[in-house]
Design a protein around this motif. Structure first.
Motif, short mmCIF file in Angstrom:
data_model
loop_
_atom_site.label_atom_id
_atom_site.label_comp_id
_atom_site.label_asym_id
_atom_site.label_seq_id
_atom_site.Cartn_x
_atom_site.Cartn_y
_atom_site.Cartn_z
N VAL A 1 34.21 -36.35 23.44
CA VAL A 1 34.52 -35.05 23.81
C VAL A 1 36.61 -35.88 23.48
O VAL A 1 37.11 -36.40 23.41
CB VAL A 1 34.86 -35.96 25.48
CG1 VAL A 1 36.29 -35.56 26.11
CG2 VAL A 1 33.16 -36.26 26.54
N ALA A 2 37.28 -34.48 23.81
CA ALA A 2 38.86 -34.52 23.87
C ALA A 2 39.38 -34.19 24.19
O ALA A 2 38.85 -32.84 25.28
CB ALA A 2 38.97 -33.14 22.42
N VAL A 3 40.85 -34.59 24.96
CA VAL A 3 41.28 -34.82 25.93
C VAL A 3 42.74 -34.41 25.68
O VAL A 3 43.41 -34.88 24.66
CB VAL A 3 40.84 -36.20 27.10
CG1 VAL A 3 39.68 -35.94 27.85
CG2 VAL A 3 41.71 -37.22 26.27
N ALA B 1 32.29 -27.35 21.60
CA ALA B 1 32.99 -26.55 22.27
C ALA B 1 34.41 -26.86 23.27
O ALA B 1 34.81 -27.74 22.73
CB ALA B 1 32.43 -25.93 23.78
N VAL B 2 35.64 -26.17 22.46
CA VAL B 2 36.87 -26.19 22.04
C VAL B 2 37.45 -24.86 23.58
O VAL B 2 37.56 -23.87 22.99
CB VAL B 2 37.67 -26.40 20.85
CG1 VAL B 2 39.73 -26.35 21.33
CG2 VAL B 2 37.26 -27.24 20.07
N SER C 1 42.99 -34.12 30.69
CA SER C 1 41.25 -33.68 30.72
C SER C 1 40.94 -32.81 29.78
O SER C 1 41.28 -32.81 28.34
CB SER C 1 42.71 -31.75 31.03
OG SER C 1 43.69 -31.54 32.05
N VAL C 2 39.68 -32.47 29.96
CA VAL C 2 39.18 -32.16 28.56
C VAL C 2 39.44 -30.68 28.12
O VAL C 2 39.26 -29.66 28.73
CB VAL C 2 37.21 -32.35 29.04
CG1 VAL C 2 36.51 -31.39 28.07
CG2 VAL C 2 37.22 -33.80 29.92
N VAL C 3 39.83 -31.09 26.91
CA VAL C 3 39.51 -29.45 26.06
C VAL C 3 38.48 -29.56 25.42
O VAL C 3 38.81 -28.13 24.05
CB VAL C 3 41.66 -29.60 25.02
CG1 VAL C 3 42.32 -29.90 25.95
CG2 VAL C 3 41.49 -31.21 24.35
N GLY C 4 37.97 -30.35 24.72
CA GLY C 4 36.78 -29.85 23.57
C GLY C 4 35.68 -31.15 23.70
O GLY C 4 36.03 -32.27 24.29
#
Length: 127
Positions: free
Chosen positions: A22-24, A60-61, A29-32
């Motif tokens: 997960v990218a935050v 997903a991004v 906030s999750v962005v990817g």
């Protein structure tokens, strides 16, 4: 961020056979998000899950974070983690709509078309 799909992506979060990243953003906030099926999954899902190990089932991004390096960092991290967790495999796989912008990202990161599957491209990259 995720499009509707016949498979329940949330199951991936709890699966020991999935590697999830997960990218935050700075605010948390999750962005990817990306989910990698580590080994073949013979019991359910599309044929590619039963055929190819190291298969990215979800990538997903968030639209406002696209073209800012998030997808690149998520994919590169999946490749690096795959080398460590599954050194017996040589390739990482994914499917993409050949008309999508994502296809260009995957090609830039070394993914090559392996076959066409119901209009989508199955792509792979050496790990």
């Amino acid at each position: 961020m995720l499009s509707p799909h016949q498979y329940r992506y949330e199951r991936n979060i709890h699966s020991p056979n999935c590697q999830n990243l997960v990218a935050v953003d700075a605010g948390g906030s999750v962005v990817g998000y990306t989910s990698l099926l580590l080994d073949v999954y013979p019991h359910s899902g599309p044929e590619v899950w039963r055929k190819y190990p190291l298969y990215i089932g979800v990538m997903a991004v968030s639209p406002e974070w696209q073209n800012r390096g998030v997808g690149t960092r998520l994919l590169e991290r999946q490749v690096a983690e795959s080398r460590l967790s599954r050194p017996q495999y040589s390739f990482i796989h994914l499917e993409v709509d050949p008309e999508s912008a994502a296809r260009r990202l995957y090609e830039r990161l070394g993914f090559e078309k392996l076959e066409v599957n119901q209009g989508s491209w199955l792509m792979r990259r050496a790990i």
